[in-house]
Design a protein around this motif. Structure first.
Motif, PDB file in Angstrom:
ATOM      1  N   UNK A 106      -2.752 -26.235   9.763  1.00  0.00           N
ATOM      2  CA  UNK A 106      -2.639 -27.684   9.743  1.00  0.00           C
ATOM      3  C   UNK A 106      -1.245 -27.836  10.224  1.00  0.00           C
ATOM      4  N   UNK A 107      -0.622 -29.022  11.203  1.00  0.00           N
ATOM      5  CA  UNK A 107       0.261 -29.402  11.497  1.00  0.00           C
ATOM      6  C   UNK A 107       1.090 -29.817  10.485  1.00  0.00           C
ATOM      7  N   UNK A 108       2.426 -29.066   9.957  1.00  0.00           N
ATOM      8  CA  UNK A 108       3.119 -29.500   9.047  1.00  0.00           C
ATOM      9  C   UNK A 108       4.631 -29.780   9.399  1.00  0.00           C
ATOM     10  N   UNK A 109       4.611 -30.119  10.736  1.00  0.00           N
ATOM     11  CA  UNK A 109       5.954 -30.511  11.160  1.00  0.00           C
ATOM     12  C   UNK A 109       6.806 -31.653  10.681  1.00  0.00           C
ATOM     13  N   UNK A 110       6.055 -32.618  10.244  1.00  0.00           N
ATOM     14  CA  UNK A 110       6.697 -33.771   9.619  1.00  0.00           C
ATOM     15  C   UNK A 110       7.099 -33.340   8.331  1.00  0.00           C
ATOM     16  N   UNK A 111       6.066 -32.569   7.439  1.00  0.00           N
ATOM     17  CA  UNK A 111       6.491 -32.386   6.325  1.00  0.00           C
ATOM     18  C   UNK A 111       7.937 -31.602   6.190  1.00  0.00           C
ATOM     19  N   UNK A 112       7.836 -30.537   7.103  1.00  0.00           N
ATOM     20  CA  UNK A 112       8.847 -29.520   7.004  1.00  0.00           C
ATOM     21  C   UNK A 112      10.194 -30.312   7.483  1.00  0.00           C
ATOM     22  N   UNK A 113      10.071 -31.369   8.553  1.00  0.00           N
ATOM     23  CA  UNK A 113      11.219 -32.068   8.983  1.00  0.00           C
ATOM     24  C   UNK A 113      11.918 -32.916   7.809  1.00  0.00           C
ATOM     25  N   UNK A 114      10.742 -33.654   6.946  1.00  0.00           N
ATOM     26  CA  UNK A 114      11.269 -34.259   5.867  1.00  0.00           C
ATOM     27  C   UNK A 114      12.144 -33.712   4.882  1.00  0.00           C
TER      28      UNK A 114
END
Length: 737
Positions: A199-207
């Motif tokens: 699962x791409x969690x890039x946005x979550x990690x960035x937030x």
């Protein structure tokens, strides 16, 4: 054939006779040939039977073929349905937003969708059915799109991944190039296979990182605001002599453009930029300062003066931080030096005029000079007492930027808060000390925890003692005494300051000895000692053991204040000393039976209360914008929704508009246009009924105390104790007051 053997023209009898002869001949031939034709007949019979069996077998074979064809037809239909189901499964898996892969119990890849491995495109073409799990892990570990920590090799990552694979359920995050993140979830199937979801969690990690960066930025802004608030210029360097912090005041005092203050600038570079505009005073040179900075061993605090240009005089104080970095502060003392010079010139002028005036005028002039000198020295002594905890707070705040972990940073921040609380208590004590001379001072006796007092003094003085190389030790105690908390704190602070000031090596010990109905609070040091003929003099105003000591080392008010405070509290004080070995002071204080009413030491970690303030609303009425903003931030950090108002009328209008009543009201006493917080509380009660609340004020008059008492409103003095305010809100909300 018989027709050819008879002649049709013969008579019927002749033809019958011929036929009889032919029949007889045939009968004889048949009788003669019976034995020879038996075998042939048997073969004929077997052939007939075999033909029947062949026909039966053929019928069976035809029925078997029909069954086989039917089975093949059903098998073909099942294969068709299987292929359709497989296609449906593949289509369903392809619609999944995450990367999906299925390994069988033999660790071989069965199928995967196009999103599986999409973030590591250099190996995606190799992710085909039949690929073994270990080969898949090896491919990922060698991918150029996998971002590993500097201390981890691809082999280490692959081993760690295979170790995790042994668990039934695994969830972890993988950092990829381009600052992207993928979450890998691995689960076992009932038949022993493995399902992997990516699962791409890039946005979550960035937030999450943005939130963490925001918190760090808020802390950095708070520290920055603190540095910008003080009047001193401050420069902070790490253990490699690189600049990591500064304030605008430093640029102003050193006459260096603020653009030249950059993160990472070395101290030597900054020193070169000063050029010929700076001259060092009091026996120190630029080489001495550079030697102090580069010294590999412990650096003692360094204090000196330097001149900038023709007129600016700067007092410089350099001190080492716990991580071997150091802080240098610059204070503009030009006005003080010019005032001193002006006073000296005025004195010279007055001395010239005194000769021509009467003795009465001379006496009056001398009295004015003594009063002015006493006043200046009192201010200097008070400033010195305030510098102790301020220095400790500065050191603790400076250490927050040295990469401390969360728990250590919280501890350091608590100690800095404790030191700043000491400043608050000193200022309050100075107000009371001024009353000692006027005879208006009153003692407010309460139960005081000596152990908590020790903890606060340790936080305030330990950095100063360590900077001087002394071992400062407090003997833990649970003693409770009856005394005035403020004056008792002032007494112990002055005794400690005096002990550290006159002790060059060794230690300072603080503890208590139990008496029958009292304790003796004792402070012992291994300092220079006090001669017997000086033991009474040291308690006089502006008396010091070293007459050549600098003003920064105190003006001799400490023991005078101690003696007056002990006299007010009726706490006998005793002095024990031996020249060259050390000194001890003992203060007798009566024991108390009741528990302390208020904790003295803010650094003592208290157990958090249950979150009773969640989903509550507080109304804040404060006319000062800065204090209103600070109070709002503090109260909101407890989970409270704050309604900010500047005045009584604004508060009433806001509550009418939103139609919501607050759970608690915090009102400043001094509002604009002659209004007061008690007036605002009365107006709110008249409009909306009873509302719980409290008053905050810097006014310590008895009139205000009586007003709040009559209105049944808690009164908090500025500076406000956040923990005490929070406890009051929690108690009010919990009990529905």
């Amino acid at each position: 054939m018989i027709e050819h053997l008879t002649d049709p023209s013969d008579s019927l009898d002749r033809q019958n006779e011929k036929l009889r002869k032919i029949a007889e001949a045939l009968m004889r031939r048949v009788e003669e040939s019976t034995n020879a034709s038996g075998a042939a007949y048997a073969q004929f019979q077997r052939a007939a039977v075999l033909e029947q069996e062949v026909r039966a077998r053929t019928d069976d074979l035809e029925r078997a073929l029909e069954l086989l064809n039917d089975s093949n037809a059903r098998l073909a239909q099942a294969n068709k349905e299987t292929e359709a189901a497989r296609a449906d499964l593949a289509n369903a898996i392809e619609t999944v937003q995450e990367g999906f892969a299925l390994f069988n119990r033999d660790e071989e890849l069965v199928l995967c969708n196009s999103r599986f491995g999409m973030h590591i495109p250099d190996i995606q073409e190799q992710l085909n059915p039949g690929l073994r799990f270990a080969e898949y892990v090896e491919l990922v570990s060698q991918s150029g799109f996998l971002s590993l920590p500097e201390t981890m090799t691809p082999g280490d990552w692959a081993k760690s991944r295979l170790d995790r694979h042994a668990d039934d359920h695994v969830v972890f995050n993988v950092r990829l190039s381009g600052n992207r993140w993928s979450q890998v979830s691995e689960h076992r199937t009932p038949d022993g296979g493995t399902v992997i979801l990516q699962t791409d969690v890039t946005d979550i990690m960035r937030i999450e990182r943005q939130e963490r960066d925001r918190i760090l930025d808020d802390k950095a802004r708070l520290i920055r605001a603190t540095l910008e608030h003080i009047d001193q210029g401050v420069c902070i360097f790490d253990n490699k002599h690189r600049m990591i912090g500064w304030n605008t005041r430093a640029s102003e005092l050193l006459a260096i453009p603020i653009t030249q203050f950059q993160m990472g600038t070395r101290f030597e570079t900054l020193s070169n930029r000063l050029g010929d505009n700076i001259s060092f005073q009091k026996g120190i040179t630029e080489a001495d300062l550079l030697d102090w900075v580069s010294r590999p061993t412990y650096r003692r605090p360094l204090q000196f003066q330097m001149h900038r240009g023709r007129s600016k005089i700067l007092s410089v104080f350099a001190q080492e931080m716990p991580d071997r970095g150091f802080v240098i502060s610059f204070t503009d003392v030009t006005a003080e030096r010019k005032s001193a010079e002006a006073l000296y010139e005025a004195k010279e002028m007055l001395e010239q005029r005194v000769a021509s005036r009467t003795m009465e005028l001379a006496d009056a002039l001398n009295e004015a000079e003594r009063a002015n000198a006493s006043k200046s020295r009192f201010v200097a002594a008070a400033s010195h007492d305030l510098l102790q905890p301020l220095s400790a707070a500065k050191l603790y705040v400076a250490s927050l930027g040295s990469g401390l972990d969360k728990d250590t940073a919280q501890t350091v921040a608590a100690k800095a808060e404790s030191a700043l609380n000491s400043v608050e208590h000193i200022l309050e004590a100075l107000l009371d000390i001024s009353k000692l001379d006027s005879g208006r001072a009153k003692a407010h006796l309460s139960t005081v925890s000596v152990g908590e007092l020790f903890l606060q003094m340790e936080d305030a003085f330990k950095p100063v003692a360590q900077a001087k190389g002394l071992n400062l030790r407090f003997v833990d105690t649970k003693a409770l005494v009856t005394s005035d908390a403020s004056y008792l704190r002032r007494i112990l602070q002055n005794l400690l300051s005096n002990a550290i000031r006159y002790t060059e090596t060794g230690k300072v010990l603080v503890g208590v000895r139990h008496r029958k109905n009292a304790i003796a609070l004792e402070v012992w040091d291994t300092g220079i000692g006090i001669a017997s003929d000086h033991r009474d003099v040291v308690f006089h105003e502006f008396q010091r053991l070293h007459s050549d000591a600098s003003a920064a080392e105190g003006m001799g008010l400490g023991l005078a204040i101690v003696e007056r405070a002990c006299g007010l509290l009726q706490h006998p004080i005793h002095l024990f000393s031996e020249v060259g070995k050390g000194t001890g002071f003992s203060v007798e204080i009566p024991l108390a039976r009741a528990k302390p009413e208020v904790s003295l030491c803010s650094s003592v970690v208290q157990k958090p209360n249950s979150n009773v303030l969640g989903n509550t609303v507080a109304l804040l009425i404060e006319n000062d914008e800065n204090l209103r903003g600070a109070l709002t931030m503090t109260i909101e950090s407890w989970g409270v929704e704050v309604l900010e108002c500047e005045s009584e009328s604004e508060a009433i209008g806001l509550l009418r508009e939103i139609g919501i009543l607050p759970d608690f009201v915090v009102a400043d006493y001094q509002l604009n246009n002659g209004k007061t917080g008690t007036d605002a509380m009365r107006a709110l009660t008249d409009e909306f009924g009873h509302l719980p609340g409290c008053i905050i004020s810097a006014n310590r008059s008895q009139e205000l105390v009586q007003q709040c008492k009559q209105a049944k409103l808690p009164l908090f003095y500025k500076p406000i104790d956040p923990q005490l305010l929070k406890s009051t809100l929690e108690a009010s909300v919990a009990h529905g007051i």
